[in-house]
Design a protein around this motif. Structure first.
Motif, mmCIF file in Angstrom:
data_model
loop_
_atom_site.group_PDB
_atom_site.id
_atom_site.type_symbol
_atom_site.label_atom_id
_atom_site.label_comp_id
_atom_site.label_asym_id
_atom_site.label_seq_id
_atom_site.Cartn_x
_atom_site.Cartn_y
_atom_site.Cartn_z
ATOM 1 N N GLN A 18 0.836 -1.208 0.000
ATOM 2 C CA GLN A 18 0.000 0.000 0.000
ATOM 3 C C GLN A 18 0.872 1.260 0.000
ATOM 4 O O GLN A 18 0.553 2.260 -0.657
ATOM 5 N N ASN A 19 1.979 1.206 0.717
ATOM 6 C CA ASN A 19 2.911 2.332 0.770
ATOM 7 C C ASN A 19 3.560 2.576 -0.592
ATOM 8 O O ASN A 19 3.702 3.724 -1.039
ATOM 9 N N VAL A 20 3.968 1.494 -1.268
ATOM 10 C CA VAL A 20 4.555 1.622 -2.607
ATOM 11 C C VAL A 20 3.549 2.264 -3.554
ATOM 12 O O VAL A 20 3.894 3.157 -4.344
ATOM 13 N N ALA A 21 2.295 1.827 -3.472
ATOM 14 C CA ALA A 21 1.256 2.411 -4.330
ATOM 15 C C ALA A 21 1.103 3.904 -4.068
ATOM 16 O O ALA A 21 0.918 4.701 -5.003
ATOM 17 N N ALA A 22 1.206 4.300 -2.785
ATOM 18 C CA ALA A 22 1.091 5.725 -2.434
ATOM 19 C C ALA A 22 2.245 6.522 -3.032
ATOM 20 O O ALA A 22 2.048 7.652 -3.520
ATOM 21 N N ILE A 23 3.446 5.965 -3.017
ATOM 22 C CA ILE A 23 4.605 6.645 -3.611
ATOM 23 C C ILE A 23 4.408 6.797 -5.115
ATOM 24 O O ILE A 23 4.605 7.879 -5.677
ATOM 25 N N ILE A 24 4.006 5.709 -5.771
ATOM 26 C CA ILE A 24 3.806 5.749 -7.222
ATOM 27 C C ILE A 24 2.736 6.779 -7.585
ATOM 28 O O ILE A 24 2.865 7.522 -8.567
ATOM 29 N N LYS A 25 1.678 6.830 -6.776
ATOM 30 C CA LYS A 25 0.586 7.774 -7.044
ATOM 31 C C LYS A 25 1.087 9.225 -7.015
ATOM 32 O O LYS A 25 0.634 10.065 -7.792
ATOM 33 N N GLU A 26 2.048 9.503 -6.125
ATOM 34 C CA GLU A 26 2.626 10.855 -6.036
ATOM 35 C C GLU A 26 3.318 11.261 -7.334
ATOM 36 O O GLU A 26 3.437 12.443 -7.641
ATOM 37 N N TYR A 27 3.817 10.276 -8.066
ATOM 38 C CA TYR A 27 4.555 10.551 -9.307
ATOM 39 C C TYR A 27 3.744 10.186 -10.547
ATOM 40 O O TYR A 27 4.301 10.095 -11.644
ATOM 41 N N SER A 28 2.462 9.964 -10.391
ATOM 42 C CA SER A 28 1.663 9.411 -11.491
ATOM 43 C C SER A 28 1.497 10.362 -12.679
ATOM 44 O O SER A 28 1.028 9.942 -13.740
ATOM 45 N N SER A 29 1.894 11.618 -12.520
ATOM 46 C CA SER A 29 1.861 12.533 -13.671
ATOM 47 C C SER A 29 3.091 12.357 -14.563
ATOM 48 O O SER A 29 3.137 12.857 -15.689
ATOM 49 N N ASP A 30 4.115 11.634 -14.053
ATOM 50 C CA ASP A 30 5.322 11.357 -14.831
ATOM 51 C C ASP A 30 5.180 10.020 -15.564
ATOM 52 O O ASP A 30 4.405 9.159 -15.166
ATOM 53 N N GLU A 31 5.952 9.849 -16.613
ATOM 54 C CA GLU A 31 6.098 8.533 -17.206
ATOM 55 C C GLU A 31 7.042 7.736 -16.315
ATOM 56 O O GLU A 31 8.154 8.181 -16.012
ATOM 57 N N LEU A 32 6.607 6.556 -15.886
ATOM 58 C CA LEU A 32 7.388 5.747 -14.953
ATOM 59 C C LEU A 32 7.581 4.336 -15.492
ATOM 60 O O LEU A 32 6.616 3.678 -15.886
ATOM 61 N N MET A 33 8.820 3.889 -15.500
ATOM 62 C CA MET A 33 9.141 2.483 -15.751
ATOM 63 C C MET A 33 9.492 1.910 -14.385
ATOM 64 O O MET A 33 10.484 2.319 -13.767
ATOM 65 N N ILE A 34 8.674 0.977 -13.879
ATOM 66 C CA ILE A 34 8.812 0.513 -12.493
ATOM 67 C C ILE A 34 9.242 -0.950 -12.465
ATOM 68 O O ILE A 34 8.583 -1.817 -13.054
ATOM 69 N N ILE A 35 10.348 -1.199 -11.780
ATOM 70 C CA ILE A 35 10.906 -2.540 -11.629
ATOM 71 C C ILE A 35 10.664 -2.975 -10.179
ATOM 72 O O ILE A 35 11.001 -2.239 -9.252
ATOM 73 N N ILE A 36 10.121 -4.172 -9.987
ATOM 74 C CA ILE A 36 9.802 -4.639 -8.636
ATOM 75 C C ILE A 36 10.397 -6.030 -8.415
ATOM 76 O O ILE A 36 10.303 -6.904 -9.274
ATOM 77 N N SER A 37 11.000 -6.214 -7.244
ATOM 78 C CA SER A 37 11.592 -7.502 -6.869
ATOM 79 C C SER A 37 10.539 -8.435 -6.283
ATOM 80 O O SER A 37 9.398 -8.043 -6.048
ATOM 81 N N ALA A 38 10.956 -9.667 -6.009
ATOM 82 C CA ALA A 38 10.089 -10.619 -5.318
ATOM 83 C C ALA A 38 9.834 -10.142 -3.893
ATOM 84 O O ALA A 38 10.644 -9.436 -3.301
ATOM 85 N N MET A 39 8.695 -10.522 -3.338
ATOM 86 C CA MET A 39 8.316 -10.072 -2.002
ATOM 87 C C MET A 39 9.212 -10.686 -0.919
ATOM 88 O O MET A 39 9.400 -11.907 -0.878
ATOM 89 N N GLY A 40 9.737 -9.833 -0.064
ATOM 90 C CA GLY A 40 10.431 -10.269 1.139
ATOM 91 C C GLY A 40 11.396 -11.411 0.929
ATOM 92 O O GLY A 40 12.351 -11.317 0.170
ATOM 93 N N LYS A 41 11.125 -12.530 1.603
ATOM 94 C CA LYS A 41 12.014 -13.696 1.571
ATOM 95 C C LYS A 41 11.561 -14.737 0.547
ATOM 96 O O LYS A 41 11.933 -15.911 0.641
ATOM 97 N N THR A 42 10.786 -14.320 -0.446
ATOM 98 C CA THR A 42 10.255 -15.273 -1.426
ATOM 99 C C THR A 42 11.367 -15.973 -2.192
ATOM 100 O O THR A 42 11.304 -17.185 -2.437
ATOM 101 N N THR A 43 12.406 -15.216 -2.584
ATOM 102 C CA THR A 43 13.502 -15.836 -3.332
ATOM 103 C C THR A 43 14.150 -16.949 -2.516
ATOM 104 O O THR A 43 14.423 -18.042 -3.030
#
Length: 421
Positions: A18-43
């Motif tokens: 939810q926090n990540v979504a809030a950060i992205i929303k703050e920049y949603s007027s920009d073009e964003l290429m977003i890279i996300i890793s696996a959650m926590g200890k999933t790897t």
């Protein structure tokens, strides 16, 4: 256009997503290429699945994977309402991709299966985050990075085919930005020309972000971490470590070379080549300035302290008392390459040399065995390596008082001291 990378810690809980979504929303007027890793200890959890499968314990592998399935399904359930069914359908396709493999028997090398299974962690996390953003009215386009990043088949440490990857970015990613402000994809993974999944090695997600930043000519890349900024030392070891707000590309490469857990040099190179600044910011408090890494050479950097534990020292002595010249040194570097070892410190003399390495017994045993063909070899363990960039003699004295020093090497900017624990 900006490139953002969010690591596993930033998406390891419902609240963090939810926090990540809030950060992205703050920049949603920009073009964003977003890279996300696996959650926590999933790897780590997926690695255990591969180990069980490769050991022939299919039932345990499937049971371990079932735990990963339940974790991600539960996360989606708590985050999503209107997009839940669509998300689960996509998650199930990724689950099936792994389970189909686990029902087979291993007939290829471990690293191949490692990449086929471990890659799913990033696919699962990005799928959930993408659907959650849509649920929050933040429109985005999810893509499978394996359709874009082409690599060789050196599984677990694949090399990028830059020409083909650049072509795919121009054909597939650039047009997407005409209709989408935000694109979500995975870090750490790619695929061969036979569509076999590969992983990019250490800090692969940061590297993925840098690949896209370079090929898309981004204005900047930001790595969102659970720290305030880059620090002058590990704050867990040194509570008075200072925040460094500005660093040069060269300085970061030096720090990483000496063992700082910062940004891997392979991430820096694509950015440095095009002068794209790299920001390190806190996802916990995005208002903090963080650190910017760029071409500029900041002045008056504080001493930067790096300590590497669990070190071993190889004492290599010429067998016939001849000089340690070009031929034995070139052979030694062949041994390093063959055993995939990077020395942390080398000190040479007329008829001997000393090599400091991370104490990984299997690799050191192989290296010592190979080196014994041309050297008399002794191995000393139980050591730590202290490196101080921009040191002062006062700080050096303070850090080494009372320690039994085995080896010391210094120039005007950097001092390294190997000592017994």
């Amino acid at each position: 256009m900006k490139v953002f990378k969010f690591g596993g810690a930033s998406v390891n809980s419902i609240e963090r997503i939810q926090n990540v979504a809030a950060i992205i929303k703050e920049y949603s007027s920009d073009e964003l290429m977003i890279i996300i890793s696996a959650m926590g200890k999933t790897t780590n959890a997926l690695e255990k699945v591969v180990e069980a499968f490769f050991a022939g314990d299919k039932e345990n592998a499937l049971q371990l994977f079932d735990g990963i399935k339940k974790q991600h399904t539960t996360t989606a359930k708590y985050l999503l309402v209107t997009h839940f069914n669509a998300c689960i359908e996509q998650l199930n396709s990724f689950f099936t991709e792994v389970e189909w493999l686990l029902h087979d028997k291993p007939v290829r090398e471990f690293d191949y299966y490692y990449d086929q299974v471990v890659c799913v962690g990033e696919l699962l996390s990005t799928c959930i985050v993408s659907y959650y953003l849509n649920e929050m009215k933040v429109a985005n386009k999810w893509i499978d990075v394996r359709d874009i990043i082409r690599t060789d088949d050196n599984f677990r440490d694949a090399t990028i085919d830059w020409t083909y990857t650049a072509q795919r970015v121009n054909e597939s990613i650039v047009p997407l930005f005409a209709a989408n402000k935000i694109i979500i994809t995975q870090g750490f993974i790619g695929a061969t020309d036979e569509n076999e999944s590969t992983t990019l090695g250490r800090e692969g997600s940061d590297f993925t972000a840098a690949i896209f930043a370079n090929l898309l000519n981004a204005e900047s890349q930001t790595i969102w971490k659970d720290v305030e900024a880059v620090m002058s030392a590990d704050p867990k070891q040194f509570p008075d470590a200072e925040i460094i707000h500005e660093l040069s590309f060269d300085e970061v490469i030096e720090m990483a070379y000496y063992g700082a857990q910062i940004i891997h040099p392979k991430t820096i190179k694509p950015l440095q080549n095009k002068g794209i600044p790299l920001h390190v910011k806190s996802f916990i408090d995005p208002s903090l300035p963080g650190t910017v890494i760029y071409k500029k050479q900041p002045k008056h950097l504080p001493p930067i302290i790096i300590i590497k534990q669990n070190q071993a020292l190889l004492h290599l002595h010429s067998q016939d008392f001849s000089f340690v010249g070009e031929k034995p040194m070139s052979r030694l570097y062949e041994f390093f390459a063959h055993n995939k070892i990077r020395p942390n410190l080398i000190q040479t003399g007329a008829i001997s040399l000393q090599v400091c390495l991370d104490d990984k017994s299997d690799k050191i045993d192989h290296l010592a065995a190979e080196a014994s063909n041309i050297f008399d070899v002794q191995v000393e363990k139980g050591l730590s390596l202290l490196t101080i960039r921009h040191y002062t003699e006062t700080l050096l004295d303070e850090m080494t008082t009372g320690k039994e020093i085995v080896l010391k090497q210094q120039d005007r900017q950097t001092v390294q001291v190997l000592y017994k624990n």
